[in-house]
Design a protein around this motif. Structure first.
Motif, PDB file in Angstrom:
ATOM      1  N   ALA A   7       0.850  -1.190   0.000  1.00  0.00           N
ATOM      2  CA  ALA A   7       0.000   0.000   0.000  1.00  0.00           C
ATOM      3  C   ALA A   7       0.884   1.237   0.000  1.00  0.00           C
ATOM      4  O   ALA A   7       1.516   1.564   1.010  1.00  0.00           O
ATOM      5  CB  ALA A   7      -0.930  -0.003   1.215  1.00  0.00           C
ATOM      6  N   ASP A   8       0.949   1.913  -1.146  1.00  0.00           N
ATOM      7  CA  ASP A   8       1.800   3.101  -1.288  1.00  0.00           C
ATOM      8  C   ASP A   8       1.294   3.892  -2.478  1.00  0.00           C
ATOM      9  O   ASP A   8       0.955   3.313  -3.514  1.00  0.00           O
ATOM     10  CB  ASP A   8       3.261   2.677  -1.503  1.00  0.00           C
ATOM     11  CG  ASP A   8       4.235   3.825  -1.241  1.00  0.00           C
ATOM     12  OD1 ASP A   8       4.145   4.847  -1.961  1.00  0.00           O
ATOM     13  OD2 ASP A   8       5.079   3.686  -0.345  1.00  0.00           O
ATOM     14  N   GLY A  36      -5.319   4.438   1.282  1.00  0.00           N
ATOM     15  CA  GLY A  36      -5.755   3.673   2.431  1.00  0.00           C
ATOM     16  C   GLY A  36      -7.055   2.929   2.226  1.00  0.00           C
ATOM     17  O   GLY A  36      -7.210   1.781   2.656  1.00  0.00           O
ATOM     18  N   MET A  53       2.545  -0.909   4.655  1.00  0.00           N
ATOM     19  CA  MET A  53       1.647   0.237   4.703  1.00  0.00           C
ATOM     20  C   MET A  53       2.408   1.556   4.775  1.00  0.00           C
ATOM     21  O   MET A  53       3.159   1.806   5.723  1.00  0.00           O
ATOM     22  CB  MET A  53       0.725   0.117   5.930  1.00  0.00           C
ATOM     23  CG  MET A  53      -0.318   1.205   6.053  1.00  0.00           C
ATOM     24  SD  MET A  53      -1.661   1.015   4.859  1.00  0.00           S
ATOM     25  CE  MET A  53      -2.575  -0.342   5.627  1.00  0.00           C
ATOM     26  N   ASP A  54       2.222   2.399   3.766  1.00  0.00           N
ATOM     27  CA  ASP A  54       2.729   3.767   3.838  1.00  0.00           C
ATOM     28  C   ASP A  54       1.806   4.568   4.751  1.00  0.00           C
ATOM     29  O   ASP A  54       0.643   4.205   4.963  1.00  0.00           O
ATOM     30  CB  ASP A  54       2.764   4.373   2.426  1.00  0.00           C
ATOM     31  CG  ASP A  54       3.487   5.707   2.374  1.00  0.00           C
ATOM     32  OD1 ASP A  54       4.288   5.976   3.295  1.00  0.00           O
ATOM     33  OD2 ASP A  54       3.252   6.464   1.429  1.00  0.00           O
ATOM     34  N   ASP A  61      -5.577   7.783   5.279  1.00  0.00           N
ATOM     35  CA  ASP A  61      -4.140   7.599   5.464  1.00  0.00           C
ATOM     36  C   ASP A  61      -3.828   6.206   6.015  1.00  0.00           C
ATOM     37  O   ASP A  61      -4.712   5.419   6.348  1.00  0.00           O
ATOM     38  CB  ASP A  61      -3.549   8.695   6.359  1.00  0.00           C
ATOM     39  CG  ASP A  61      -4.043   8.635   7.797  1.00  0.00           C
ATOM     40  OD1 ASP A  61      -4.557   7.584   8.235  1.00  0.00           O
ATOM     41  OD2 ASP A  61      -3.911   9.647   8.506  1.00  0.00           O
ATOM     42  N   GLY A  62      -2.516   5.916   6.099  1.00  0.00           N
ATOM     43  CA  GLY A  62      -2.095   4.586   6.506  1.00  0.00           C
ATOM     44  C   GLY A  62      -2.423   4.247   7.939  1.00  0.00           C
ATOM     45  O   GLY A  62      -2.625   3.063   8.268  1.00  0.00           O
ATOM     46  N   THR A  66      -4.671   1.088   8.832  1.00  0.00           N
ATOM     47  CA  THR A  66      -4.168   0.072   9.761  1.00  0.00           C
ATOM     48  C   THR A  66      -5.204  -0.243  10.823  1.00  0.00           C
ATOM     49  O   THR A  66      -5.478  -1.408  11.134  1.00  0.00           O
ATOM     50  CB  THR A  66      -2.863   0.558  10.419  1.00  0.00           C
ATOM     51  OG1 THR A  66      -1.844   0.672   9.423  1.00  0.00           O
ATOM     52  CG2 THR A  66      -2.398  -0.392  11.508  1.00  0.00           C
ATOM     53  N   ILE A  80       4.421  -0.997   8.897  1.00  0.00           N
ATOM     54  CA  ILE A  80       4.436   0.364   8.378  1.00  0.00           C
ATOM     55  C   ILE A  80       5.823   0.681   7.823  1.00  0.00           C
ATOM     56  O   ILE A  80       6.834   0.477   8.495  1.00  0.00           O
ATOM     57  CB  ILE A  80       4.042   1.372   9.470  1.00  0.00           C
ATOM     58  CG1 ILE A  80       2.541   1.220   9.795  1.00  0.00           C
ATOM     59  CG2 ILE A  80       4.342   2.801   9.048  1.00  0.00           C
ATOM     60  CD1 ILE A  80       2.053   2.133  10.885  1.00  0.00           C
ATOM     61  N   THR A  82       7.673   3.886   5.945  1.00  0.00           N
ATOM     62  CA  THR A  82       7.425   5.287   5.614  1.00  0.00           C
ATOM     63  C   THR A  82       8.719   6.082   5.532  1.00  0.00           C
ATOM     64  O   THR A  82       9.748   5.666   6.075  1.00  0.00           O
ATOM     65  CB  THR A  82       6.493   5.933   6.668  1.00  0.00           C
ATOM     66  OG1 THR A  82       6.241   7.292   6.316  1.00  0.00           O
ATOM     67  CG2 THR A  82       7.114   5.870   8.045  1.00  0.00           C
TER      68      THR A  82
END
Length: 223
Positions: A7-8, A36, A53-54, A61-62, A66, A80, A82
Protein backbone atom coordinates in the motif's frame (compact mmCIF):
# COMPACT_ATOMS: atom_id res chain seq x y z
CA UNK A 1 4.69 -18.71 1.21
CA UNK A 2 4.16 -15.29 2.78
CA UNK A 3 1.60 -13.21 0.90
CA UNK A 4 2.08 -9.43 0.87
CA UNK A 5 -0.10 -6.47 -0.07
CA UNK A 6 1.78 -3.26 -0.91
CA UNK A 7 0.00 0.00 0.00
CA UNK A 8 1.80 3.10 -1.29
CA UNK A 9 0.74 6.02 -3.47
CA UNK A 10 4.10 6.18 -5.25
CA UNK A 11 4.28 3.87 -8.31
CA UNK A 12 8.07 3.64 -8.22
CA UNK A 13 8.03 2.62 -4.56
CA UNK A 14 5.44 -0.08 -5.24
CA UNK A 15 7.43 -1.34 -8.23
CA UNK A 16 10.67 -1.50 -6.23
CA UNK A 17 9.02 -3.30 -3.34
CA UNK A 18 7.37 -5.81 -5.68
CA UNK A 19 10.67 -6.54 -7.46
CA UNK A 20 12.42 -7.12 -4.15
CA UNK A 21 9.72 -9.32 -2.63
CA UNK A 22 9.18 -11.45 -5.72
CA UNK A 23 12.90 -12.18 -5.89
CA UNK A 24 12.39 -14.22 -2.71
CA UNK A 25 11.36 -17.87 -2.84
CA UNK A 26 9.13 -17.53 0.23
CA UNK A 27 7.21 -14.35 -0.66
CA UNK A 28 4.62 -13.30 -3.21
CA UNK A 29 2.85 -9.98 -3.80
CA UNK A 30 -0.91 -10.52 -4.05
CA UNK A 31 -1.92 -6.92 -4.72
CA UNK A 32 -1.11 -3.21 -4.70
CA UNK A 33 -3.09 -0.34 -3.21
CA UNK A 34 -2.62 3.34 -4.01
CA UNK A 35 -4.46 4.70 -0.96
CA UNK A 36 -5.75 3.67 2.43
CA UNK A 37 -9.31 2.90 1.34
CA UNK A 38 -8.04 0.59 -1.37
CA UNK A 39 -5.72 -1.09 1.13
CA UNK A 40 -8.63 -1.81 3.46
CA UNK A 41 -10.72 -3.23 0.62
CA UNK A 42 -7.95 -5.39 -0.80
CA UNK A 43 -6.94 -6.67 2.64
CA UNK A 44 -10.53 -7.85 3.17
CA UNK A 45 -10.62 -9.50 -0.26
CA UNK A 46 -7.15 -11.02 -0.42
CA UNK A 47 -6.38 -11.79 3.26
CA UNK A 48 -2.63 -11.21 2.89
CA UNK A 49 -0.26 -12.28 5.63
CA UNK A 50 1.37 -8.83 5.70
CA UNK A 51 0.49 -5.36 4.46
CA UNK A 52 3.38 -2.99 3.73
CA UNK A 53 1.65 0.24 4.70
CA UNK A 54 2.73 3.77 3.84
CA UNK A 55 1.47 6.47 6.20
CA UNK A 56 0.81 9.50 4.01
CA UNK A 57 -1.55 8.56 1.19
CA UNK A 58 -4.41 10.49 -0.43
CA UNK A 59 -7.80 10.13 1.18
CA UNK A 60 -7.63 7.59 3.98
CA UNK A 61 -4.14 7.60 5.46
CA UNK A 62 -2.10 4.59 6.51
CA UNK A 63 -2.80 4.98 10.23
CA UNK A 64 -6.57 4.82 9.81
CA UNK A 65 -6.24 2.03 7.23
CA UNK A 66 -4.17 0.07 9.76
CA UNK A 67 -6.81 0.62 12.42
CA UNK A 68 -9.60 -0.63 10.16
CA UNK A 69 -7.69 -3.68 8.93
CA UNK A 70 -6.68 -4.83 12.42
CA UNK A 71 -10.17 -4.09 13.79
CA UNK A 72 -11.62 -6.51 11.24
CA UNK A 73 -10.05 -9.33 13.23
CA UNK A 74 -8.35 -11.02 10.29
CA UNK A 75 -4.92 -12.63 10.54
CA UNK A 76 -3.36 -9.88 8.40
CA UNK A 77 -0.50 -8.03 10.10
CA UNK A 78 0.69 -4.53 9.27
CA UNK A 79 4.27 -3.41 8.74
CA UNK A 80 4.44 0.36 8.38
CA UNK A 81 7.11 1.53 5.95
CA UNK A 82 7.43 5.29 5.61
CA UNK A 83 9.82 8.11 4.78
CA UNK A 84 8.80 9.86 8.00
CA UNK A 85 11.04 8.67 10.83
CA UNK A 86 9.13 10.51 13.55
CA UNK A 87 8.11 9.13 16.92
CA UNK A 88 4.54 10.36 16.61
CA UNK A 89 4.02 8.32 13.44
CA UNK A 90 5.48 5.22 15.04
CA UNK A 91 3.33 5.76 18.11
CA UNK A 92 0.14 6.28 16.12
CA UNK A 93 0.84 3.26 13.93
CA UNK A 94 1.50 0.94 16.86
CA UNK A 95 -1.57 2.19 18.70
CA UNK A 96 -3.58 1.50 15.56
CA UNK A 97 -2.44 -2.13 15.64
CA UNK A 98 0.67 -2.28 13.47
CA UNK A 99 3.18 -4.99 14.27
CA UNK A 100 6.23 -3.09 13.08
CA UNK A 101 7.66 0.17 11.84
CA UNK A 102 10.47 0.71 9.32
CA UNK A 103 11.66 3.70 7.31
CA UNK A 104 11.99 3.48 3.54
CA UNK A 105 15.75 3.93 3.60
CA UNK A 106 16.12 0.64 5.49
CA UNK A 107 18.35 -1.92 3.83
CA UNK A 108 16.53 -4.51 1.65
CA UNK A 109 17.51 -7.30 4.02
CA UNK A 110 15.98 -5.33 6.91
CA UNK A 111 12.68 -5.05 5.07
CA UNK A 112 12.67 -8.74 4.18
CA UNK A 113 13.54 -9.71 7.75
CA UNK A 114 10.81 -7.40 9.02
CA UNK A 115 8.20 -9.00 6.78
CA UNK A 116 9.23 -12.49 7.87
CA UNK A 117 9.16 -11.51 11.53
CA UNK A 118 5.74 -9.88 11.32
CA UNK A 119 4.32 -12.80 9.34
CA UNK A 120 5.30 -15.22 12.11
CA UNK A 121 3.82 -13.07 14.86
CA UNK A 122 6.98 -11.35 16.06
CA UNK A 123 7.30 -7.61 16.48
CA UNK A 124 9.75 -5.58 14.43
CA UNK A 125 9.99 -2.68 16.88
CA UNK A 126 11.82 -3.55 20.08
CA UNK A 127 9.68 -3.52 23.25
CA UNK A 128 12.05 -0.96 24.79
CA UNK A 129 11.34 1.44 21.91
CA UNK A 130 7.61 0.81 22.31
CA UNK A 131 7.90 1.76 25.96
CA UNK A 132 9.82 4.93 25.10
CA UNK A 133 7.09 5.89 22.64
CA UNK A 134 4.33 5.23 25.17
CA UNK A 135 6.17 7.15 27.87
CA UNK A 136 6.42 10.12 25.51
CA UNK A 137 2.81 9.99 24.35
CA UNK A 138 1.05 8.54 27.39
CA UNK A 139 -1.20 11.62 27.58
CA UNK A 140 -2.93 10.29 24.46
CA UNK A 141 -3.95 7.07 26.20
CA UNK A 142 -7.72 6.73 26.66
CA UNK A 143 -8.92 7.49 30.16
CA UNK A 144 -12.39 6.40 31.15
CA UNK A 145 -14.36 6.90 34.34
CA UNK A 146 -12.75 3.82 35.89
CA UNK A 147 -9.17 4.93 35.17
CA UNK A 148 -8.32 4.69 38.89
CA UNK A 149 -9.67 1.14 39.20
CA UNK A 150 -7.16 -1.63 39.98
CA UNK A 151 -5.85 -3.36 36.87
CA UNK A 152 -7.41 -6.73 37.78
CA UNK A 153 -10.83 -5.25 37.03
CA UNK A 154 -9.97 -4.96 33.34
CA UNK A 155 -11.68 -7.88 31.54
CA UNK A 156 -8.63 -8.44 29.34
CA UNK A 157 -6.65 -9.43 32.43
CA UNK A 158 -9.30 -11.50 34.17
CA UNK A 159 -8.14 -14.88 32.87
CA UNK A 160 -4.42 -14.35 33.54
CA UNK A 161 -2.71 -16.28 36.32
CA UNK A 162 -0.58 -14.39 38.84
CA UNK A 163 2.57 -15.48 37.00
CA UNK A 164 1.16 -14.39 33.63
CA UNK A 165 0.19 -11.02 35.09
CA UNK A 166 3.72 -10.65 36.45
CA UNK A 167 5.25 -11.49 33.06
CA UNK A 168 2.89 -9.12 31.24
CA UNK A 169 4.03 -6.36 33.60
CA UNK A 170 7.72 -6.89 32.83
CA UNK A 171 6.98 -7.23 29.10
CA UNK A 172 5.46 -3.76 29.44
CA UNK A 173 8.68 -2.60 31.08
CA UNK A 174 10.63 -3.69 28.00
CA UNK A 175 12.17 -6.94 29.26
CA UNK A 176 13.15 -9.53 26.66
CA UNK A 177 12.41 -13.24 27.08
CA UNK A 178 16.04 -13.82 28.07
CA UNK A 179 15.88 -11.11 30.74
CA UNK A 180 12.59 -12.47 32.07
CA UNK A 181 14.05 -15.97 32.29
CA UNK A 182 17.16 -14.77 34.13
CA UNK A 183 15.46 -12.39 36.55
CA UNK A 184 12.48 -14.62 37.36
CA UNK A 185 14.56 -17.82 37.41
CA UNK A 186 12.59 -19.54 34.66
CA UNK A 187 13.60 -21.55 31.61
CA UNK A 188 13.39 -19.45 28.46
CA UNK A 189 11.09 -22.06 26.91
CA UNK A 190 8.76 -21.59 29.88
CA UNK A 191 8.79 -17.85 29.35
CA UNK A 192 7.89 -18.31 25.68
CA UNK A 193 4.98 -20.52 26.70
CA UNK A 194 3.75 -17.90 29.18
CA UNK A 195 4.07 -15.12 26.59
CA UNK A 196 2.09 -17.15 24.06
CA UNK A 197 -0.67 -17.74 26.60
CA UNK A 198 -0.74 -14.06 27.55
CA UNK A 199 -1.13 -13.02 23.93
CA UNK A 200 -3.90 -15.57 23.38
CA UNK A 201 -5.82 -14.77 26.56
CA UNK A 202 -5.68 -11.00 26.14
CA UNK A 203 -6.28 -10.99 22.39
CA UNK A 204 -2.97 -9.20 21.78
CA UNK A 205 -1.77 -9.62 18.21
CA UNK A 206 1.90 -9.53 19.17
CA UNK A 207 4.34 -8.40 21.84
CA UNK A 208 4.00 -4.73 20.93
CA UNK A 209 0.26 -4.86 21.54
CA UNK A 210 0.97 -6.58 24.87
CA UNK A 211 3.17 -3.63 25.90
CA UNK A 212 0.36 -1.24 24.98
CA UNK A 213 -2.09 -3.38 26.98
CA UNK A 214 0.17 -3.17 30.03
CA UNK A 215 -0.02 0.64 29.80
CA UNK A 216 -3.74 0.76 29.10
CA UNK A 217 -4.52 -1.39 32.15
CA UNK A 218 -2.12 0.54 34.41
CA UNK A 219 0.12 -2.47 35.02
CA UNK A 220 2.95 -0.20 33.86
CA UNK A 221 3.20 3.47 34.64
CA UNK A 222 5.23 5.91 32.54
CA UNK A 223 8.76 6.33 33.83
Amino acid sequence: MTTVLIADDQPLQRFGSRMLLESQDDMTVVGEATNGSEAVRLAAELHPDVVLMDIRMPGLDGIEATRRITAAGDRTRILIVTTFDLDEYAYAGLRAGASGFLVKDAQPEELLAGIRAVATGDAVVAPSLTRRLLDAYVHHLPSGPSSDAPPQEDPRLASLTDREREILTVIGQGWTNTEIAMRLHLAESTVKTHVGRILAKTGSRDRIQAVILAYDTKLVQPS
